[in-house]
Design a protein around this motif. Structure first.
Motif, PDB file in Angstrom:
ATOM      1  N   THR A 178       0.806  -1.224   0.000  1.00  0.00           N
ATOM      2  CA  THR A 178       0.000   0.000   0.000  1.00  0.00           C
ATOM      3  C   THR A 178       0.836   1.269   0.000  1.00  0.00           C
ATOM      4  O   THR A 178       0.279   2.361   0.166  1.00  0.00           O
ATOM      5  CB  THR A 178      -0.934   0.014   1.222  1.00  0.00           C
ATOM      6  OG1 THR A 178      -0.138   0.056   2.416  1.00  0.00           O
ATOM      7  CG2 THR A 178      -1.815  -1.222   1.252  1.00  0.00           C
ATOM      8  N   GLN A 179       2.186   1.154  -0.160  1.00  0.00           N
ATOM      9  CA  GLN A 179       3.077   2.313  -0.116  1.00  0.00           C
ATOM     10  C   GLN A 179       2.853   3.124   1.159  1.00  0.00           C
ATOM     11  O   GLN A 179       2.719   4.339   1.153  1.00  0.00           O
ATOM     12  CB  GLN A 179       2.899   3.207  -1.347  1.00  0.00           C
ATOM     13  CG  GLN A 179       3.440   2.621  -2.626  1.00  0.00           C
ATOM     14  CD  GLN A 179       2.535   1.565  -3.226  1.00  0.00           C
ATOM     15  OE1 GLN A 179       1.354   1.819  -3.428  1.00  0.00           O
ATOM     16  NE2 GLN A 179       3.062   0.398  -3.514  1.00  0.00           N
TER      17      GLN A 179
ATOM     18  N   PRO B 244       7.242  10.023  -3.757  1.00  0.00           N
ATOM     19  CA  PRO B 244       7.824   9.494  -5.005  1.00  0.00           C
ATOM     20  C   PRO B 244       9.325   9.298  -4.870  1.00  0.00           C
ATOM     21  O   PRO B 244      10.008  10.079  -4.221  1.00  0.00           O
ATOM     22  CB  PRO B 244       7.489  10.582  -6.033  1.00  0.00           C
ATOM     23  CG  PRO B 244       6.314  11.316  -5.460  1.00  0.00           C
ATOM     24  CD  PRO B 244       6.498  11.277  -3.973  1.00  0.00           C
ATOM     25  N   GLY B 245       9.813   8.243  -5.492  1.00  0.00           N
ATOM     26  CA  GLY B 245      11.223   7.901  -5.401  1.00  0.00           C
ATOM     27  C   GLY B 245      11.513   6.840  -4.368  1.00  0.00           C
ATOM     28  O   GLY B 245      12.618   6.282  -4.344  1.00  0.00           O
ATOM     29  N   THR B 246      10.530   6.549  -3.515  1.00  0.00           N
ATOM     30  CA  THR B 246      10.698   5.466  -2.557  1.00  0.00           C
ATOM     31  C   THR B 246      10.575   4.130  -3.274  1.00  0.00           C
ATOM     32  O   THR B 246       9.796   3.986  -4.226  1.00  0.00           O
ATOM     33  CB  THR B 246       9.643   5.569  -1.439  1.00  0.00           C
ATOM     34  OG1 THR B 246       9.630   6.894  -0.931  1.00  0.00           O
ATOM     35  CG2 THR B 246       9.942   4.600  -0.306  1.00  0.00           C
ATOM     36  N   LEU B 247      11.317   3.133  -2.809  1.00  0.00           N
ATOM     37  CA  LEU B 247      11.287   1.826  -3.464  1.00  0.00           C
ATOM     38  C   LEU B 247       9.890   1.225  -3.467  1.00  0.00           C
ATOM     39  O   LEU B 247       9.523   0.501  -4.398  1.00  0.00           O
ATOM     40  CB  LEU B 247      12.263   0.876  -2.767  1.00  0.00           C
ATOM     41  CG  LEU B 247      13.745   1.050  -3.094  1.00  0.00           C
ATOM     42  CD1 LEU B 247      14.578   0.068  -2.289  1.00  0.00           C
ATOM     43  CD2 LEU B 247      13.999   0.873  -4.574  1.00  0.00           C
TER      44      LEU B 247
ATOM     45  N   SER C  36      18.983  -0.220 -11.687  1.00  0.00           N
ATOM     46  CA  SER C  36      18.161   0.771 -10.993  1.00  0.00           C
ATOM     47  C   SER C  36      16.718   0.294 -10.890  1.00  0.00           C
ATOM     48  O   SER C  36      16.194  -0.371 -11.803  1.00  0.00           O
ATOM     49  CB  SER C  36      18.219   2.107 -11.723  1.00  0.00           C
ATOM     50  OG  SER C  36      17.302   3.024 -11.160  1.00  0.00           O
ATOM     51  N   SER C  37      16.068   0.648  -9.796  1.00  0.00           N
ATOM     52  CA  SER C  37      14.657   0.293  -9.625  1.00  0.00           C
ATOM     53  C   SER C  37      13.758   1.095 -10.556  1.00  0.00           C
ATOM     54  O   SER C  37      12.589   0.754 -10.734  1.00  0.00           O
ATOM     55  CB  SER C  37      14.232   0.512  -8.170  1.00  0.00           C
ATOM     56  OG  SER C  37      14.413   1.875  -7.809  1.00  0.00           O
ATOM     57  N   ASN C  38      14.270   2.174 -11.147  1.00  0.00           N
ATOM     58  CA  ASN C  38      13.510   2.979 -12.108  1.00  0.00           C
ATOM     59  C   ASN C  38      13.694   2.502 -13.539  1.00  0.00           C
ATOM     60  O   ASN C  38      13.179   3.129 -14.467  1.00  0.00           O
ATOM     61  CB  ASN C  38      13.938   4.445 -12.011  1.00  0.00           C
ATOM     62  CG  ASN C  38      13.610   5.046 -10.659  1.00  0.00           C
ATOM     63  OD1 ASN C  38      12.578   4.733 -10.075  1.00  0.00           O
ATOM     64  ND2 ASN C  38      14.494   5.888 -10.154  1.00  0.00           N
TER      65      ASN C  38
END
Length: 334
Positions: free
Chosen positions: A66-67, A81-84, A256-258
């Motif tokens: 659920t972030q 934003p930017g959190t894994l 990278s996760s992005n």
């Protein structure tokens, strides 16, 4: 009494292997599950003292699903934003996309390759050995090889006069990873399917040809039903392997996760590099549950006979029916 003695002897023989498996496989799973319910260590904002964490319940799981993040003052907020955690659902979709596409292509191509290798022709042994070469190459070497091929000035762009950014364009990068994975793993599927094809008696095809069956009818009525157990086991193994894909997209495209090819295993490694071992353990547990659910569905509902007992039972029943028919024919003949 003899059966009890045999059972005890068998238990003593397999006990060392079971103990090793419990230590090597069981302990890491239990340890990861335990860590997934622990809170991260840090500074208490009210006292300024270093805290040891403690039991966190399902906070680490909610962080991914659920972030849900915990602010320094102890309140629950949505992860910025930017959190894994914000990359979890995109990575899961990409992982499932890779799994469905690669397994489908590898199954179709593996079946074609197995049918070719099952035929009798001169040089068949050489063809079988050559087909297995991509599977024998280490994944890291395969990833580097295809990275050179899909480079901006690589073989693909130069040969076909293209200007495609295979490592930055999302769909081009995914297509490159899929192509590399299919090239490497299709021989594995072909090998397992070939083992199933070789179990089919040749007399079955000879009888079908005598009855006037076409090649397509032989394939749909004989080959597919009889090779289904081996085919389902191959699909099961390959599906479970594809769900934990990591090294191919990382080496070929980016770690990278992005990245447009980021899979859920990359998030685990990235989270561990940030020293978030508890949330990484929670994500590892979620991956384990996903793989377990897929394996259960394929074994329970799709007929993947991993142990082979189902096939043994079917052959036993078929043998008993054949014996009864022959007995009835003998009685009718008398």
């Amino acid at each position: 009494m003899s059966r009890m003695r045999q059972a005890r002897s068998a238990a003593w023989l397999i006990a060392p292997a079971m103990i090793v498996l419990a230590v090597v496989i069981g302990y890491p799973i239990v340890r990861a599950i335990w860590l997934s319910f622990q809170a991260d260590k840090g500074l208490d904002p009210t006292t300024g003292l270093f805290t040891a964490g403690g039991f966190a319940g399902f906070e680490n799981y909610l962080y991914w699903l659920t972030q849900r993040c915990m602010s320094p003052n102890g309140t629950v907020t949505t992860c910025p934003p930017g959190t894994l955690a914000t990359d979890f659902w995109p990575a899961l979709r990409i992982t499932l996309f890779f799994t469905v596409v690669t397994v489908t292509l590898e199954t179709v191509l593996g079946m074609c390759m197995a049918l070719i290798m099952n035929k009798e022709f001169r040089g068949r042994a050489l063809v079988r050995a050559a087909v297995l070469i991509p599977w024998a190459i280490p994944t890291a070497v395969t990833a580097k090889l295809w990275q050179f091929i899909f480079a901006p000035r690589g073989i693909v762009n130069e040969l076909f006069n293209l200007d495609i950014s295979w490592t930055t364009d999302p769909w081009a990068a995914r297509a490159a990873v899929i192509l590399a994975d299919v090239w490497k793993t299709t021989p594995f599927m072909a090998l397992l399917i070939l083992a199933g094809l070789q179990m089919i008696p040749k007399e079955t095809y000879e009888a079908a040809r005598v009855d006037g069956a076409s090649r397509w009818q032989q394939f749909t009525r004989i080959t597919l039903p009889l090779v289904k157990p081996a085919l389902m086991v191959a699909v099961l193994f390959r599906t479970l392997d594809a769900l934990r894909m990591y090294d191919l997209p990382v080496i070929m495209i980016s770690s990278s996760s992005n990245s447009p090819t980021a899979v859920i295993s990359q998030l685990v490694v990235e989270d561990m590099r940030q020293n978030n071992f508890n949330s990484a353990s929670a994500l590892s547990t979620l991956i384990f549950l996903l793989i377990f659910a897929v394996a259960f569905i394929m074994i329970r509902f799709l007929g993947a006979d991993v142990s082979g007992q189902r096939g043994v039972a079917k052959r036993k029943i078929a043998g008993e029916r054949k014996s009864r028919r022959s007995a009835k024919q003998k009685v009718a003949a008398k």
